[in-house]
Motif scaffolding. Structure first.
Motif, PDB file in Angstrom:
ATOM      1  N   MET A   1       0.828  -1.187   0.000  1.00  0.00           N
ATOM      2  CA  MET A   1       0.000   0.000   0.000  1.00  0.00           C
ATOM      3  C   MET A   1       0.873   1.252   0.000  1.00  0.00           C
ATOM      4  SD  MET A   1      -1.297  -0.121   3.961  1.00  0.00           S
ATOM      5  CE  MET A   1      -2.579   1.074   3.692  1.00  0.00           C
ATOM      6  N   LEU A   2       0.247   2.379  -0.386  1.00  0.00           N
ATOM      7  CA  LEU A   2       1.012   3.618  -0.418  1.00  0.00           C
ATOM      8  C   LEU A   2       1.467   3.993   0.987  1.00  0.00           C
ATOM      9  CD1 LEU A   2      -1.081   5.993  -2.704  1.00  0.00           C
ATOM     10  CD2 LEU A   2       1.056   4.844  -3.267  1.00  0.00           C
ATOM     11  N   SER A   3       2.693   4.494   1.081  1.00  0.00           N
ATOM     12  CA  SER A   3       3.207   4.927   2.376  1.00  0.00           C
ATOM     13  C   SER A   3       2.332   6.030   2.965  1.00  0.00           C
ATOM     14  CB  SER A   3       4.637   5.435   2.226  1.00  0.00           C
ATOM     15  OG  SER A   3       5.465   4.393   1.776  1.00  0.00           O
ATOM     16  N   ARG A   4       1.867   6.905   2.094  1.00  0.00           N
ATOM     17  CA  ARG A   4       1.029   7.998   2.589  1.00  0.00           C
ATOM     18  C   ARG A   4      -0.277   7.453   3.182  1.00  0.00           C
ATOM     19  NH1 ARG A   4      -3.076  10.535   0.076  1.00  0.00           N
ATOM     20  NH2 ARG A   4      -2.425   9.619  -1.884  1.00  0.00           N
ATOM     21  N   THR A   5      -0.822   6.452   2.548  1.00  0.00           N
ATOM     22  CA  THR A   5      -2.053   5.852   3.062  1.00  0.00           C
ATOM     23  C   THR A   5      -1.807   5.262   4.455  1.00  0.00           C
ATOM     24  OG1 THR A   5      -2.618   5.296   0.800  1.00  0.00           O
ATOM     25  CG2 THR A   5      -3.882   4.210   2.521  1.00  0.00           C
ATOM     26  N   ALA A   6      -0.709   4.518   4.577  1.00  0.00           N
ATOM     27  CA  ALA A   6      -0.379   3.912   5.869  1.00  0.00           C
ATOM     28  C   ALA A   6      -0.175   5.008   6.920  1.00  0.00           C
ATOM     29  CB  ALA A   6       0.881   3.065   5.728  1.00  0.00           C
ATOM     30  N   ASP A   7       0.498   6.067   6.522  1.00  0.00           N
ATOM     31  CA  ASP A   7       0.762   7.179   7.431  1.00  0.00           C
ATOM     32  C   ASP A   7      -0.547   7.823   7.889  1.00  0.00           C
ATOM     33  OD1 ASP A   7       2.834   8.959   8.610  1.00  0.00           O
ATOM     34  OD2 ASP A   7       1.823  10.480   7.405  1.00  0.00           O
ATOM     35  N   ASN A   8      -1.456   8.018   6.952  1.00  0.00           N
ATOM     36  CA  ASN A   8      -2.742   8.611   7.295  1.00  0.00           C
ATOM     37  C   ASN A   8      -3.551   7.725   8.239  1.00  0.00           C
ATOM     38  OD1 ASN A   8      -3.106  11.192   6.159  1.00  0.00           O
ATOM     39  ND2 ASN A   8      -3.224  10.313   4.128  1.00  0.00           N
ATOM     40  N   LEU A   9      -3.522   6.420   7.992  1.00  0.00           N
ATOM     41  CA  LEU A   9      -4.251   5.499   8.864  1.00  0.00           C
ATOM     42  C   LEU A   9      -3.672   5.537  10.273  1.00  0.00           C
ATOM     43  CD1 LEU A   9      -4.592   2.423   6.473  1.00  0.00           C
ATOM     44  CD2 LEU A   9      -6.443   3.898   7.291  1.00  0.00           C
ATOM     45  N   PHE A  10      -2.358   5.467  10.340  1.00  0.00           N
ATOM     46  CA  PHE A  10      -1.646   5.504  11.609  1.00  0.00           C
ATOM     47  C   PHE A  10      -2.039   6.751  12.394  1.00  0.00           C
ATOM     48  CE2 PHE A  10       2.283   6.808  13.895  1.00  0.00           C
ATOM     49  CZ  PHE A  10       2.519   5.681  14.664  1.00  0.00           C
ATOM     50  N   TRP A  11      -2.016   7.884  11.709  1.00  0.00           N
ATOM     51  CA  TRP A  11      -2.296   9.141  12.415  1.00  0.00           C
ATOM     52  C   TRP A  11      -3.763   9.357  12.711  1.00  0.00           C
ATOM     53  CZ3 TRP A  11       0.727  11.796  15.370  1.00  0.00           C
ATOM     54  CH2 TRP A  11       2.117  11.617  15.217  1.00  0.00           C
ATOM     55  N   LEU A  12      -4.628   8.905  11.851  1.00  0.00           N
ATOM     56  CA  LEU A  12      -6.037   9.137  12.174  1.00  0.00           C
ATOM     57  C   LEU A  12      -6.435   8.306  13.398  1.00  0.00           C
ATOM     58  CD1 LEU A  12      -8.635   7.066  11.255  1.00  0.00           C
ATOM     59  CD2 LEU A  12      -7.706   7.573   9.039  1.00  0.00           C
ATOM     60  N   ALA A  13      -5.865   7.115  13.515  1.00  0.00           N
ATOM     61  CA  ALA A  13      -6.138   6.312  14.713  1.00  0.00           C
ATOM     62  C   ALA A  13      -5.541   6.992  15.939  1.00  0.00           C
ATOM     63  CB  ALA A  13      -5.550   4.908  14.538  1.00  0.00           C
ATOM     64  N   ARG A  14      -4.349   7.553  15.792  1.00  0.00           N
ATOM     65  CA  ARG A  14      -3.732   8.263  16.916  1.00  0.00           C
ATOM     66  C   ARG A  14      -4.608   9.421  17.359  1.00  0.00           C
ATOM     67  NH1 ARG A  14       2.760   8.774  17.542  1.00  0.00           N
ATOM     68  NH2 ARG A  14       2.025   9.413  19.596  1.00  0.00           N
ATOM     69  N   TYR A  15      -5.113  10.173  16.381  1.00  0.00           N
ATOM     70  CA  TYR A  15      -5.905  11.353  16.748  1.00  0.00           C
ATOM     71  C   TYR A  15      -7.221  10.974  17.420  1.00  0.00           C
ATOM     72  CZ  TYR A  15      -2.765  14.845  14.920  1.00  0.00           C
ATOM     73  OH  TYR A  15      -1.690  15.662  14.747  1.00  0.00           O
ATOM     74  N   MET A  16      -7.845   9.914  16.965  1.00  0.00           N
ATOM     75  CA  MET A  16      -9.092   9.503  17.622  1.00  0.00           C
ATOM     76  C   MET A  16      -8.800   9.037  19.041  1.00  0.00           C
ATOM     77  SD  MET A  16     -11.624  10.286  15.915  1.00  0.00           S
ATOM     78  CE  MET A  16     -13.079   9.502  16.574  1.00  0.00           C
ATOM     79  N   GLU A  17      -7.710   8.324  19.206  1.00  0.00           N
ATOM     80  CA  GLU A  17      -7.335   7.856  20.530  1.00  0.00           C
ATOM     81  C   GLU A  17      -7.018   9.052  21.438  1.00  0.00           C
ATOM     82  OE1 GLU A  17      -7.467   4.776  21.595  1.00  0.00           O
ATOM     83  OE2 GLU A  17      -6.530   5.089  23.559  1.00  0.00           O
ATOM     84  N   ARG A  18      -6.350  10.035  20.868  1.00  0.00           N
ATOM     85  CA  ARG A  18      -5.996  11.220  21.657  1.00  0.00           C
ATOM     86  C   ARG A  18      -7.254  11.959  22.107  1.00  0.00           C
ATOM     87  NH1 ARG A  18      -1.235  14.823  19.243  1.00  0.00           N
ATOM     88  NH2 ARG A  18      -0.230  12.801  19.506  1.00  0.00           N
ATOM     89  N   ALA A  19      -8.212  12.079  21.194  1.00  0.00           N
ATOM     90  CA  ALA A  19      -9.466  12.753  21.550  1.00  0.00           C
ATOM     91  C   ALA A  19     -10.140  12.018  22.718  1.00  0.00           C
ATOM     92  CB  ALA A  19     -10.401  12.805  20.336  1.00  0.00           C
ATOM     93  N   GLU A  20     -10.155  10.693  22.632  1.00  0.00           N
ATOM     94  CA  GLU A  20     -10.793   9.911  23.689  1.00  0.00           C
ATOM     95  C   GLU A  20     -10.057  10.093  25.016  1.00  0.00           C
ATOM     96  OE1 GLU A  20     -11.237   5.687  22.902  1.00  0.00           O
ATOM     97  OE2 GLU A  20     -11.400   5.287  25.050  1.00  0.00           O
ATOM     98  N   ASN A  21      -8.731  10.056  24.964  1.00  0.00           N
ATOM     99  CA  ASN A  21      -7.962  10.210  26.186  1.00  0.00           C
ATOM    100  C   ASN A  21      -8.175  11.572  26.828  1.00  0.00           C
ATOM    101  OD1 ASN A  21      -6.786   7.654  26.310  1.00  0.00           O
ATOM    102  ND2 ASN A  21      -5.288   8.216  24.755  1.00  0.00           N
ATOM    103  N   LEU A  22      -8.242  12.599  25.976  1.00  0.00           N
ATOM    104  CA  LEU A  22      -8.499  13.941  26.505  1.00  0.00           C
ATOM    105  C   LEU A  22      -9.855  13.968  27.198  1.00  0.00           C
ATOM    106  CD1 LEU A  22      -7.215  16.276  23.685  1.00  0.00           C
ATOM    107  CD2 LEU A  22      -6.548  16.364  26.091  1.00  0.00           C
ATOM    108  N   ALA A  23     -10.825  13.341  26.577  1.00  0.00           N
ATOM    109  CA  ALA A  23     -12.164  13.321  27.170  1.00  0.00           C
ATOM    110  C   ALA A  23     -12.129  12.621  28.521  1.00  0.00           C
ATOM    111  CB  ALA A  23     -13.147  12.624  26.226  1.00  0.00           C
ATOM    112  N   ARG A  24     -11.388  11.528  28.602  1.00  0.00           N
ATOM    113  CA  ARG A  24     -11.295  10.792  29.873  1.00  0.00           C
ATOM    114  C   ARG A  24     -10.643  11.655  30.953  1.00  0.00           C
ATOM    115  NH1 ARG A  24     -11.705   5.400  29.704  1.00  0.00           N
ATOM    116  NH2 ARG A  24     -12.099   4.472  27.673  1.00  0.00           N
TER     117      ARG A  24
END
Lengths: 313, 472
Positions: A1-24
């Motif tokens: 797969m494209l490196s950019r695609t992998a990078d985007n997936l990696f970061w979008l998961a990080r950002y969702m996790e970060r949002a959840e952690n902030l909420a907690r």
């Protein structure tokens, strides 16, 4: 797969996790601040929330004092804070849009729905009891995304990059929460600790959904060194450092199998994991809890860099 | 008023046309509340899936939904046969023309098309002279804009030979109509369009570059998420199962194009690029382009990669060149054009410019190189001030414009606030050319949602409809 695609997936998961952690974290802070003033005598709870979220510098450039209003505004909504809940969701959705073809419909729809509903939340609406509704909403959106990921995504590279993002962020977050409160968890503190500390300990556990789990595992009252052990070395605890490390190692192993090659990220993930797997909590305290956590956060960062160097560039 | 236009269902009072009988009966038995409910459902569906069209620089929400009209437009099998044979003929001639002007230039030597119109044209790409492209096909994906003014009368309004968009709406509109109105759909024998993406992939694979070994690797190239048609780019890549790449995902080494993947470099053979010529390669075209790939043109010329549509294909869809298409068909194919051109005044010719200047109030005047309905004047709909203002711009540079009579665009029943009412429509079918030519039965019907409006462009508030071609 494209490196950019992998990078985007990696970061979008990080950002969702970060949002959840902030909420907690915000939720726990809010709970503590409602306690009798003895628990939060100097009002430092909101300050330490800013520290946990890693936004200290940006926050104090903008605000003089860590009042509840200021902190909620900065951590939840501020468009100038790239780690605010709003920015996390916006960035996650932007990344998702850039790689929609790599996402399942369920994943995309959970992120897109979060983004569509986001403008309905603002400072005015979260005043008073609105705050909890908002934080629940954030947590729900994130859990829906995780659920969609686990339940619908093909088990191949795109899945492993997404999961890597989740666990690297989660590991960082658990370590930070522990680190900000580490002084409360030192064994010698147990003697001086009284009712006040009890609420603080409970708060740490609640921030990682671990309050009831702790009791299920230990079947005894809150003991600071057990809390530390629980969040660092217990594999049953899904937000513990060792759980995150095991998941990352697993994801990287699967990638290694799929691609037929391994790299520096594999070595580092193995190292992080075995330090936790074969270490003893006594040694952690002997080394110094703060030193241990600082080292862990740095190692976690380096692992992120190696993943990026190995696959995402 | 409505009777001045041809209504495809049949104007009020007149007999309902054959193709629309079942639909009319269905409309009669379906209460307005149901239609409203279905329309809202459709909107929710588009939002949720993220089928949006980005309009920037106008304030408001940049990610807009193109209004979807739930009432399908229906074409008879016989009507479609005429249209599709006309489309194939026309696109064949357009491809022959592009191959010719970048090659032997016979049509210029024969003075059928004036040399200056081609060689001094902004869309002319001298870099393409003598470059061989697979099967001599330049516009592999063409979108031909058509209008209808009577039962048998179809006109081609415009050819889009560069990066025509809208096909994803054709496909999604069908999807949503089948979901919203399964009963109505089942009562008609509608020719399917779902195989478009398979056809597209076949077409792209059939134009592998000459140095490609084995099955070609195809990719869709997008300018990125801020492009107005980004949804379509990702949709097509997804449906074809190929990578959606941006400029920075690609690089060129030794005249070979690679994409950066998690497993290292992977060679790319055919790029369906939705990036304009000017932005493709900063070494050849605009040096400030961040959307392109340095060295791409050199790999293209070396026969190591194919770009579709070909660089320079825009020479055939220029609005001034448009006027010569009927002559091209006769010149290259020796046939009479099946589809008519709209009579057009070329304002680069002083006599015609003078006529246009006198008749601005009754003409549609467009910029030769414009698109998306920007910067055009619809004379009969314009105010005195607008015409005055436009006249000044026109006088300064008449050669920038062409003019056409205001056509009596056909209307179709459309669900609007007032209920079901006639609204003007056009049609954009898509023609695929590679080793073979294909056209799926259907196209994108665009509809002007405002009463009386003739501007169907989505950037100007136009909507879309599902387009049904009945099987004969």
């Amino acid at each position: 797969m494209l490196s950019r695609t992998a990078d985007n997936l990696f970061w979008l998961a990080r950002y969702m996790e970060r949002a959840e952690n902030l909420a907690r974290i915000l939720r726990v802070t809010d709970r503590l601040s409602l306690m009798p003033s003895t628990v939060d005598a100097d009002g430092s709870e909101w300050h330490s929330t800013v520290v946990v979220s890693g936004c200290e510098e940006g926050f104090y450039e903008k605000h003089e004092e860590a009042t509840p209003e200021n902190v909620i505004s900065y951590l939840a909504f501020d468009p100038d804070n790239p780690s605010s809940i709003r920015c996390c969701i916006e960035t996650a959705r932007r990344n998702a849009r850039a790689v929609r073809t790599a996402l399942t419909t369920e994943q995309w729809e959970s992120l897109n729905a979060a983004w569509l509903e986001l403008p309905g939340w603002n400072e005015a609406r979260v005043r008073g009891s609105g705050l909890h509704r908002f934080l629940d909403w954030v947590k729900d959106r994130s859990l829906l995304f995780h659920g969609g990921t686990v339940a619908t995504m093909l088990r191949r590279d795109s899945y492993y990059f997404t999961r890597l993002g989740t666990f690297i962020e989660r590991s960082d977050n658990t370590a930070r929460i522990l680190d900000v409160k580490y002084h409360l968890l030192l064994p010698e503190h147990a003697e001086v600790g009284g009712g006040i500390d009890y609420y603080q300990w409970a708060a740490i556990l609640r921030a990682v959904s671990g309050y009831r789990s702790y009791h299920a595992v230990y079947k005894e009252g809150l003991k600071p060194w057990l809390i530390a052990e629980f969040l660092i070395m217990r594999e049953e605890m899904p937000r513990s450092l060792i759980s995150c490390a095991a998941e990352m190692k697993d994801c990287l192993d699967k990638l290694g199998e799929e691609y037929g090659q391994r790299n520096e990220a594999h070595r580092m993930a193995g190292q992080v994991h075995s330090r936790l797997r074969f270490g003893k909590i006594e040694d952690v305290f002997r080394q110094g809890l703060h030193e241990f956590l600082t080292e862990h956060i740095a190692q976690n960062d380096r692992l992120g860099v190696e993943i990026s160097r190995g696959y995402l560039m | 008023m409505a009777s001045a236009f041809f209504d495809e269902m049949g104007s009020r009072g007149a007999e309902v046309r054959q193709a629309y009988r079942t639909l009319q009966a269905w409309l009669d038995e379906t209460p307005t509340e149901i239609l409203t409910l279905r329309r809202d459902e459709a909107e929710t569906f588009f939002r949720r899936i993220g089928i949006t069209f980005a309009v920037y620089g106008e304030g408001g929400d940049p990610e807009r939904i193109i209004p979807f009209d739930i009432i399908p437009r229906i074409l008879e099998a016989a009507e479609w046969r005429q249209i599709s044979s006309g489309l194939l003929q026309r696109v064949k001639a357009l491809n022959a023309f592009i191959a010719d002007v970048y090659g032997a230039q016979e049509i210029l030597n024969a003075s059928v098309v004036p040399r200056d119109q081609v060689l001094l044209n902004e869309t002319w790409r001298a870099q393409m002279q003598g470059v061989a492209v697979p099967h001599n096909v330049y516009t592999n994906i063409a979108g031909i804009d058509m209008v209808r003014v009577g039962p048998e009368e179809f006109y081609v309004l415009e050819d889009n030979c560069r990066t025509p968009s809208g096909v994803s709406y054709m496909l999604e509109n069908r999807e949503i109509t089948m979901r919203l109105f399964p009963d109505l759909f089942a009562r008609h024998n509608v020719a399917p369009v779902d195989h478009y993406c398979d056809d597209l992939l076949k077409t792209l694979s059939s134009v592998a570059p000459r140095n490609c070994i084995g099955e070609p690797t195809v990719a869709v190239m997008t300018p990125g998420i801020y492009n107005s048609a980004y949804y379509e780019h990702s949709f097509l890549a997804d449906q074809m199962g190929v990578e959606l790449v941006e400029g920075p995902d690609l690089y060129v080494m030794d005249d070979v194009v690679y994409m950066r993947t998690t497993q290292g470099p992977k060679r790319v053979d055919v790029i369906y690029r939705r990036v304009d010529d000017d932005f493709l390669d900063p070494l050849t075209f605009r040096p400030d382009s961040a959307l392109g790939v340095a060295g791409l043109m050199s790999a293209y010329r070396a026969g190591n990669v194919n770009l579709t549509n070909a660089v320079g294909a825009g020479i055939a869809d220029d609005k001034a060149i448009y006027t010569y298409v009927p002559k091209m068909i006769e010149f290259y194919l020796g046939e009479k054009p099946i589809l008519k051109n709209v009579p057009t005044w070329r304002c680069s010719e002083p006599g015609e410019a003078a006529y246009v200047r006198e008749h601005l109030h009754e003409l549609v005047v467009k910029e030769v190189h414009g698109s998306g309905g920007y910067g055009m004047l619809v004379g009969p709909k314009a105010t005195k001030e607008e015409i005055g203002e436009f006249a000044l711009r026109f006088a300064a540079m008449p050669e920038k414009y062409i003019a056409q009579p205001t056509l009596a665009l056909s209307t179709c029943p459309t669900f609007v606030d007032e209920g079901v009412a006639p609204r003007h429509v056009d049609l954009r079918p898509f023609v695929l050319s590679g080793a073979d030519m294909r056209v799926v039965p259907g196209g994108l019907t665009r509809v002007a949602m405002r009463e009386g409006s003739l501007v169907v462009n989505s950037s100007q508030g136009g909507g879309t409809k599902d387009t049904w071609v009945l099987k004969g």
